[in-house]
Write an enzyme that holds these catalytic residues in place. Structure first.
Site, PDB file in Angstrom:
ATOM      1  N   GLY A 137       0.990  -1.150   0.179  1.00  0.00           N
ATOM      2  CA  GLY A 137       0.509   0.080   0.390  1.00  0.00           C
ATOM      3  C   GLY A 137       0.625   1.118  -0.085  1.00  0.00           C
ATOM      4  O   GLY A 137       1.771   0.899  -0.450  1.00  0.00           O
TER       5      GLY A 137
ATOM      6  N   ASP B 237      11.652  -4.053 -12.024  1.00  0.00           N
ATOM      7  CA  ASP B 237      10.725  -3.332 -10.879  1.00  0.00           C
ATOM      8  C   ASP B 237      10.872  -1.642 -11.467  1.00  0.00           C
ATOM      9  O   ASP B 237      11.888  -1.613 -10.937  1.00  0.00           O
ATOM     10  CB  ASP B 237      10.847  -3.667  -9.309  1.00  0.00           C
ATOM     11  CG  ASP B 237      10.306  -3.651  -9.081  1.00  0.00           C
ATOM     12  OD1 ASP B 237       8.924  -2.715  -8.567  1.00  0.00           O
ATOM     13  OD2 ASP B 237      10.351  -4.226  -7.949  1.00  0.00           O
TER      14      ASP B 237
ATOM     15  N   SER C  26       6.663  -4.933  -0.756  1.00  0.00           N
ATOM     16  CA  SER C  26       6.287  -3.334  -1.521  1.00  0.00           C
ATOM     17  C   SER C  26       6.524  -2.345   0.011  1.00  0.00           C
ATOM     18  O   SER C  26       7.480  -2.402   0.549  1.00  0.00           O
ATOM     19  CB  SER C  26       5.045  -3.506  -1.580  1.00  0.00           C
ATOM     20  OG  SER C  26       4.843  -2.510  -2.970  1.00  0.00           O
ATOM     21  N   TRP C  27       5.583  -1.639   0.322  1.00  0.00           N
ATOM     22  CA  TRP C  27       4.981  -0.302   1.489  1.00  0.00           C
ATOM     23  C   TRP C  27       5.394  -1.426   2.606  1.00  0.00           C
ATOM     24  O   TRP C  27       5.801  -0.963   3.690  1.00  0.00           O
ATOM     25  CB  TRP C  27       3.693   0.221   1.525  1.00  0.00           C
ATOM     26  CG  TRP C  27       3.209   0.657   3.020  1.00  0.00           C
ATOM     27  CD1 TRP C  27       2.561   0.200   3.441  1.00  0.00           C
ATOM     28  CD2 TRP C  27       3.930   1.625   3.467  1.00  0.00           C
ATOM     29  NE1 TRP C  27       2.312   0.257   4.335  1.00  0.00           N
ATOM     30  CE2 TRP C  27       3.292   2.026   4.280  1.00  0.00           C
ATOM     31  CE3 TRP C  27       4.979   2.602   3.309  1.00  0.00           C
ATOM     32  CZ2 TRP C  27       3.456   2.282   5.942  1.00  0.00           C
ATOM     33  CZ3 TRP C  27       5.017   3.458   4.413  1.00  0.00           C
ATOM     34  CH2 TRP C  27       4.267   3.784   5.235  1.00  0.00           C
TER      35      TRP C  27
ATOM     36  N   HIS D 215       7.720  -6.301 -10.040  1.00  0.00           N
ATOM     37  CA  HIS D 215       7.750  -5.918  -8.625  1.00  0.00           C
ATOM     38  C   HIS D 215       6.683  -6.480  -7.837  1.00  0.00           C
ATOM     39  O   HIS D 215       5.269  -7.371  -7.958  1.00  0.00           O
ATOM     40  CB  HIS D 215       6.083  -4.661  -8.467  1.00  0.00           C
ATOM     41  CG  HIS D 215       6.017  -3.732  -6.880  1.00  0.00           C
ATOM     42  ND1 HIS D 215       7.263  -3.007  -6.812  1.00  0.00           N
ATOM     43  CD2 HIS D 215       5.603  -4.031  -6.349  1.00  0.00           C
ATOM     44  CE1 HIS D 215       6.690  -2.691  -5.265  1.00  0.00           C
ATOM     45  NE2 HIS D 215       4.899  -2.832  -5.076  1.00  0.00           N
TER      46      HIS D 215
END
Length: 322
Positions: A41, A269, A114-115, A297
């Site tokens: 996110g 990515d 990711s986040w 990603h």
């Protein structure tokens, strides 16, 4: 359905400050090595539960959370815009600690995507004594440089999509694109918020589309999920993840230099170039970096590498004196 993808055996909520309740689900074996999963996110969620496939649930006690304001946590940010200023990375770290205490966990393996890797790193730097190891895939630190790349610089690779994204931002003089979207999603009326969320969603689908260009157009089908995601991601990104100055992840790596870590990243990515994972690895003596040449990603091979690292950390956690 494989054992690793089995449904959680326990779900519930942990009440945290500000009147929020964090959704928690638990899988695996109750006496296994404690582990925490942090989703992407900001504004993502545990979703379908695919994250469980990375863990050997015969060895792990796996805890997953929907972060404050997103997923099944209460309230959803769409229903509580007046609370947006209460959303900071430091507040999310406090939420994680509340979940840890409520779960009776002393130390755990922390994993994320990711986040979620930014949040995992920031949490470990704040509470290094609570972390056995870190397993991170699609690595980010949410620095100003990374945010500017993903919202503006990557337009050099997707110029037609970025031109549309920038035009739809309605940005003011001197305003960054991400700031314009954050403003509109915070202050706009319902129609303007919908338009901003839709434009943001299309851009998100574009910059992760290198392997699947046919998917450009929509990342989230549900309008409420789309609006919540766009609201939170632009809020955090417009503030550089609330990790600036002496709170920046790269400036605090000495605090976790001794903690074993696995960094897994795709060479392709485009959203988050491998330079971030490389810089982290250079500052982190106890880390291992694997760059998967053929993926972007996230992907099947990155998941397999992460799974192997988590298998190693399960053995390490089994020896943890706590």
């Amino acid at each position: 359905m494989t054992e690793e993808q089995a449904d959680p055996h326990t779900t519930g909520f942990v009440d945290v400050d500000g009147g929020a309740s964090i959704f928690v689900e638990e899988s695996g074996t109750p006496d296994g090595v404690p582990a925490l999963w942090l989703h992407g996110g900001p504004g993502g969620s545990l979703g379908s539960g695919w994250y469980r496939s990375h863990f050997d649930l015969s060895r792990y006690r796996l805890i997953g959370i929907d972060q404050r304001g997103s997923g099944r946590s209460i309230p959803n940010i769409v229903d509580a815009l007046e609370q947006l200023d209460e959303h900071t990375t430091q507040r999310l770290i406090a939420d994680i600690e509340a979940v840890r205490v409520a779960s009776g966990v002393e130390r755990w393996v922390v994993a994320g995507v990711s986040w979620g890797t930014t949040l995992a790193l920031a949490y470990a730097q704040e509470h290094p004594d609570r972390v056995i190891a870190l397993a991170l895939v699609a690595v980010t630190t949410t620095s100003r440089d990374e945010v500017d790349w993903i919202t503006e610089g990557v337009g050099r690779i997707f110029p037609e999509e970025w031109a549309r994204f920038e035009a739809d931002s309605d940005r003011r003089d001197g305003e960054r694109v991400v700031e314009a979207y954050a403003r509109r999603l915070r202050e706009g009326d319902a129609t303007d918020r919908t338009h901003a969320a839709t434009a943001w969603d299309r851009w998100e689908s574009a910059h992760v589309s290198l392997d699947h260009p046919e998917r450009v157009g929509q990342l989230f089908a549900d309008a409420t999920v789309r609006e919540a995601f766009a609201t939170l991601v632009t809020h955090y990104w417009s503030h550089d993840g609330f990790l600036t100055g002496d709170r920046a992840v790269l400036s605090r790596m000495d605090r976790i230099a001794h903690i074993p870590g696995a960094l897994v990243h795709g060479r392709r990515d485009i959203s988050g170039p491998a330079a971030t994972a490389w810089r982290l690895h250079q500052l982190w003596p106890a880390s291992e970096l694997t760059i998967v040449e053929t993926e972007g990603h996230g992907g099947a091979e990155e998941s397999a590498v992460l799974r192997a690292a988590l298998d190693r950390f399960a053995a390490l956690g089994a020896q943890d004196p706590s």
